[in-house]
Write a protein that holds these residues in place. Structure first.
Motif, PDB file in Angstrom:
ATOM      1  N   UNK A   5      37.312  24.260  40.239  1.00 42.67           N
ATOM      2  CA  UNK A   5      38.083  23.250  39.526  1.00 42.67           C
ATOM      3  C   UNK A   5      38.169  22.002  40.371  1.00 42.67           C
ATOM      4  N   UNK A   6      38.357  20.860  39.722  1.00 40.53           N
ATOM      5  CA  UNK A   6      38.425  19.588  40.436  1.00 40.53           C
ATOM      6  C   UNK A   6      39.766  19.468  41.140  1.00 40.53           C
ATOM      7  N   UNK A   7      39.795  18.834  42.316  1.00 39.75           N
ATOM      8  CA  UNK A   7      41.071  18.614  43.011  1.00 39.75           C
ATOM      9  C   UNK A   7      42.011  17.777  42.162  1.00 39.75           C
ATOM     10  N   UNK A   8      43.288  18.104  42.199  1.00 37.45           N
ATOM     11  CA  UNK A   8      44.269  17.386  41.402  1.00 37.45           C
ATOM     12  C   UNK A   8      44.727  16.091  42.058  1.00 37.45           C
ATOM     13  N   UNK A  49      42.528  29.100  44.644  1.00 40.39           N
ATOM     14  CA  UNK A  49      43.169  27.814  44.375  1.00 40.39           C
ATOM     15  C   UNK A  49      44.182  27.945  43.245  1.00 40.39           C
ATOM     16  N   UNK A  50      43.864  28.763  42.237  1.00 40.93           N
ATOM     17  CA  UNK A  50      44.834  28.990  41.165  1.00 40.93           C
ATOM     18  C   UNK A  50      46.101  29.640  41.724  1.00 40.93           C
ATOM     19  N   UNK A  51      45.945  30.603  42.633  1.00 41.18           N
ATOM     20  CA  UNK A  51      47.118  31.256  43.238  1.00 41.18           C
ATOM     21  C   UNK A  51      47.925  30.274  44.075  1.00 41.18           C
ATOM     22  N   UNK A  52      47.241  29.401  44.812  1.00 41.59           N
ATOM     23  CA  UNK A  52      47.950  28.401  45.614  1.00 41.59           C
ATOM     24  C   UNK A  52      48.765  27.488  44.721  1.00 41.59           C
ATOM     25  N   UNK A  53      48.162  27.020  43.635  1.00 40.08           N
ATOM     26  CA  UNK A  53      48.862  26.116  42.718  1.00 40.08           C
ATOM     27  C   UNK A  53      50.079  26.804  42.084  1.00 40.08           C
ATOM     28  N   UNK A  54      49.900  28.058  41.672  1.00 42.06           N
ATOM     29  CA  UNK A  54      51.017  28.780  41.061  1.00 42.06           C
ATOM     30  C   UNK A  54      52.147  29.000  42.058  1.00 42.06           C
ATOM     31  N   UNK A  55      51.799  29.339  43.302  1.00 39.00           N
ATOM     32  CA  UNK A  55      52.825  29.572  44.313  1.00 39.00           C
ATOM     33  C   UNK A  55      53.581  28.301  44.632  1.00 39.00           C
ATOM     34  N   UNK A  75      45.184  33.228  52.293  1.00 36.16           N
ATOM     35  CA  UNK A  75      45.262  33.550  50.869  1.00 36.16           C
ATOM     36  C   UNK A  75      43.882  33.461  50.222  1.00 36.16           C
ATOM     37  N   UNK A  76      43.117  32.424  50.582  1.00 34.78           N
ATOM     38  CA  UNK A  76      41.779  32.275  50.023  1.00 34.78           C
ATOM     39  C   UNK A  76      40.832  33.365  50.541  1.00 34.78           C
ATOM     40  N   UNK A  77      41.014  33.777  51.768  1.00 32.57           N
ATOM     41  CA  UNK A  77      40.163  34.832  52.320  1.00 32.57           C
ATOM     42  C   UNK A  77      40.444  36.180  51.656  1.00 32.57           C
TER      43      UNK A  77
END
Length: 503
Positions: A5-8, A49-55, A75-77
């Motif tokens: 996904x593109x950076x926000x 990245x989806x998990x990071x955004x949700x957290x 988290x990404x690893x």
């Protein structure tokens, strides 16, 4: 295939640049080819990245309250590992490294998805830290970045970054110790938990031989020991092993080499970027197999060095792995010294014996002018260098209900460590073990029992978690004590007031 996904915003664009190289590096370890590595990295990165955004959104909605999650790179690893597990389940396992496939079906892999209290203490300890503290610890220890660069990335004062990192290491150790005590464990592991805390606090502390043997055979206690021992250079391996599970040491070596290549001579604060996420296939390395072999060799050497403080036996070297405050032994009580030979203990019930009075014969009586230091009318034994005599029954002809074994584990000029194990012939819903030190020994710390000492008489009382003992079962506790002059074993060991046989 999932697309990135593109950076926000600019902050997330910097996150993409910072984390992609780490994700691709671990994905390359997990797969059997560069094309599969690029695809695994893209899928895992998108999921992470989806998990990071949700957290982060959850943290904002909760009015700034801290959410219990890993830092961004760990988290990404872990997303790489979970994506690899999904590949294995969906029939794409042939694209993964063969050793990883075996690990995914092992009990070790199940720990990362099982009950929270059974997960590695390093993983739980990192989650328990404040987010900024966890980021600092991971970047400095696992990513091998220079501290000035880490300070600039996190907005810290470079002049105080070293002190802050030392404080964060202490926080991590405390969390790991608490999590280790909270973990489900058997009686043997629990008996060593607080001793493990004591001997890992100082590099001068000598690890007792029985603890070294236990660490050589118990993976979970060895994991905790690596997290608790902040000196010796084992913390990075404990972190990566606890978070990743498989390939932690190989990943650590890759990140060290990448940092050296990026931040070589003349570039102490080199670029943060790791590459373009969309161009994963172009990252195939011509020397990939050679790097993997080197990583395995260096990782094995690093693991062996990190485990050296726990003993030099062959069993100690067999470990292949990568933590409720309570009373802990003073590390100063552990200068290196050879264990002293354990004197022979014999117990009789011929009457109270005084520390200053020679042992009377079986038909004699003690000197009434020298009362026993303990007014307790329990039968008292004695210490002698002669062969042990057979225990006799009490005046009521009641057979002995227990057998006691005293083990002098280690001894040094001013202190010693010992354990007491009592076998009971009757079931117990609680217990109280008492014994007498006749040469001035003083108990300073005790684990797996609550201790009190009145003169030479020591009393150990059951704790909440080990009160119940079945018929024929054993209860055990250990302690550290001081001594001067001579150090004979205790006499008159009793269980709930009943004399125990010894020897």
């Amino acid at each position: 295939m999932s697309d990135l996904s593109a950076p926000q915003d600019a902050t997330e664009a910097a996150l993409f640049s910072e984390c992609w190289d780490a994700v691709l590096s671990y994905a390359d370890l997990c797969t059997a080819g560069s094309t599969a590595a690029a695809q695994l990295a893209r899928e895992a990165f998108a999921q992470g990245i989806r998990e990071v955004r949700e957290a982060e959104a959850t943290t904002v909605r909760a009015a700034g309250r801290r959410s219990s999650r890993l830092p961004r790179i760990p988290l990404l690893l872990t997303a790489v590992r979970t994506t690899a597990a999904a590949w294995e389940e969906s029939g794409q396992g042939h694209r993964l490294d063969p050793d990883l496939r075996l690990w995914l079906h092992s009990e070790n892999a199940a720990r990362f998805t099982g009950p929270p209290l059974s997960r590695p203490v390093a993983l739980r300890g990192l989650r328990d830290l404040q987010q900024a503290d966890a980021e600092l610890l991971w970047l400095a220890e696992a990513e091998s970045l220079p501290l000035p660069l880490v300070a600039r990335r996190l907005g810290l004062d470079a002049a105080t970054a070293a002190d802050e990192l030392a404080q964060v290491r202490g926080f991590f150790r405390d969390r790991c110790h608490r999590n280790h005590l909270d973990s489900p464990m058997d009686a043997e592991c629990r008996s060593y938990a607080r001793l493990l805390d004591a001997v890992t606090r100082s590099p001068a502390a000598d690890t007792p031989e029985d603890l070294s043997k236990h660490l050589a055979t118990c993976v979970r206690c060895a994991e905790a020991a690596a997290c608790l021992r902040l000196h010796g250079g084992g913390l990075p391996g404990a972190l990566t092993g606890g978070v990743l599970g498989w390939g932690g040491l190989a990943y650590l070596e890759r990140r060290r080499r990448a940092a050296e290549a990026r931040l070589g001579p003349g570039r102490p604060d080199g670029p943060d970027a790791g590459g373009d996420p969309a161009d994963g296939t172009g990252r195939a390395r011509a020397t990939r197999n050679g790097l993997l072999v080197a990583a395995v060799l260096v990782s094995g050497l690093a693991l062996a060095v990190s485990l050296m403080p726990f003993g030099g036996t062959d069993a100690d070297k067999a470990i292949r792995t990568g933590a409720t405050p309570g009373p802990a032994a003073d590390p100063g009580l552990y200068p290196p010294a050879a264990p002293a030979p354990t004197p022979t203990v014999s117990a009789t019930d011929s009457g109270p014996a005084s520390p200053d009075t020679p042992q009377p014969s079986s038909e004699g009586t003690p000197d009434p002018a020298k009362p026993h230091p303990d007014p307790d009318p329990e039968p008292q034994g004695s210490t002698t260098a002669t062969a042990p005599t057979a225990p006799r029954t009490t005046a009521s002809s009641r057979p002995s209900v227990c057998h006691a074994a005293y083990d002098l584990v280690n001894q040094w000029p001013v202190g010693f460590q010992a354990t007491v194990t009592v076998t009971t012939t009757e079931p117990l819903d609680s217990w109280r073990v008492a014994f007498t030190f006749e040469d001035g020994q003083r108990v300073t710390q005790m684990w797996d029992a609550d201790v009190s000492q009145n003169g030479p008489r020591v009393t150990a009382t059951a704790t909440d978690y080990n009160k119940a003992v079945p018929a024929g079962g054993k209860l055990a506790f250990g302690f550290i004590a001081s001594w001067a002059g001579t150090n004979p074993p205790p006499s008159a060991i009793t269980l709930d007031g009943h004399s125990c046989t010894t020897g």
